[in-house]
Design a protein around this motif. Structure first.
Motif, PDB file in Angstrom:
ATOM      1  N   PRO A 184       0.792  -1.227   0.000  1.00  0.00           N
ATOM      2  CA  PRO A 184       0.000   0.000   0.000  1.00  0.00           C
ATOM      3  C   PRO A 184       0.830   1.287   0.000  1.00  0.00           C
ATOM      4  N   ARG A 236       4.294   1.839  -4.563  1.00  0.00           N
ATOM      5  CA  ARG A 236       3.431   1.917  -5.740  1.00  0.00           C
ATOM      6  C   ARG A 236       4.023   2.825  -6.822  1.00  0.00           C
ATOM      7  N   ASN A 241      -3.673  10.362  -5.759  1.00  0.00           N
ATOM      8  CA  ASN A 241      -4.794   9.466  -5.502  1.00  0.00           C
ATOM      9  C   ASN A 241      -5.231   9.554  -4.044  1.00  0.00           C
ATOM     10  N   SER A 247      -8.799  10.392  -2.127  1.00  0.00           N
ATOM     11  CA  SER A 247      -9.400   9.450  -1.189  1.00  0.00           C
ATOM     12  C   SER A 247      -9.636  10.089   0.174  1.00  0.00           C
ATOM     13  N   LYS A 255      -2.953   0.918  -8.452  1.00  0.00           N
ATOM     14  CA  LYS A 255      -3.620   2.010  -7.746  1.00  0.00           C
ATOM     15  C   LYS A 255      -3.861   1.708  -6.276  1.00  0.00           C
ATOM     16  N   GLU A 256      -4.228   0.468  -5.976  1.00  0.00           N
ATOM     17  CA  GLU A 256      -4.526   0.088  -4.597  1.00  0.00           C
ATOM     18  C   GLU A 256      -3.329  -0.576  -3.920  1.00  0.00           C
ATOM     19  N   ASN A 257      -2.634  -1.431  -4.643  1.00  0.00           N
ATOM     20  CA  ASN A 257      -1.479  -2.151  -4.102  1.00  0.00           C
ATOM     21  C   ASN A 257      -0.480  -2.420  -5.210  1.00  0.00           C
TER      22      ASN A 257
END
Length: 215
Positions: free
Chosen positions: A9, A14, A177, A181, A212-214
């Motif tokens: 994460p 990333r 991002n 969020s 994007k998430e992991n």
């Protein structure tokens, strides 16, 4: 296969994984569990003495710092269609200079404030410390002023360094991002149409969607 040691994460992990995806370069993610302080353990510190993620091992070459990793991957593995990601002085000195300017802008005018904002809004929760709303307000005001300058730059060119996407643009994606969020629309507000257009463009790239998430 290159090994990417990181916490899936994390923003920096990333950021590095994104460039692997952009280049279509396979990698093995070796998960470093930051919740158990694995990044502070002696075996990890032997490779990354600052105790941060990520680092890579490319057949014995160990390299850390996500932006350095990105530059290395492009320099070594980019195919002709990817060369625009990192202009060189030998290729086009002016484009190289604009690229270096854009990379500096991301580090000095975005990353530093986003790191502080993320700490206040997100990471303090995990340490049991209350968010300082005055600091948040100040950081948001600063980011708004910085993004007003981005609007000026992006009114002249499609991307920060010209009309082709570069690493300088892509480096914004993890923290950008997170900004959304957290519920802040600084990158998508109609008051900055060029920033909004730019953000929609880079954030829709398949490579980013894949990590994007992991990582």
């Amino acid at each position: 296969m290159i090994k990417l040691y990181g916490y899936p994460p994390s923003h920096a992990t990333r950021r590095a994984a994104l460039i692997f995806k952009e280049l279509g370069l396979p990698y093995e993610l070796v998960k470093v569990d930051m919740t158990t302080e694995a990044h502070k353990a002696a075996p990890y510190l032997a490779q990354q003495p600052f105790g941060q993620v990520p680092y890579i091992d490319d057949d014995g070459l160990v390299l850390f710092e996500s932006r350095a990793i990105a530059r290395y991957l492009v320099a070594k593995y980019a195919r002709p269609e990817h060369k625009a990601l990192m202009p060189t002085p030998a290729g086009d000195l002016e484009r190289f200079a604009r690229f270096e300017q854009a990379v500096s802008v991301e580090m000095s005018n975005f990353d530093v404030y986003m790191g502080a904002l993320s700490w206040e809004v997100i990471f303090k929760r995990y340490t049991g410390v209350m968010t300082d709303e005055a600091i948040v307000t100040d950081l948001l005001q600063t980011l708004n002023s910085k993004l007003d300058a981005y609007e000026v730059l992006l009114a002249k060119n499609r991307y920060l360094a010209g009309d082709e996407v570069t690493l300088a643009d892509l480096f914004h994606l993890p923290f950008g991002n997170t900004l959304g969020s957290m519920g802040y629309d600084l990158l998508t507000t109609s008051s900055r149409p060029n920033v909004s257009r730019w953000w929609k463009d880079i954030s829709s790239r398949p490579a980013w969607q894949a990590v994007k998430e992991n990582a």
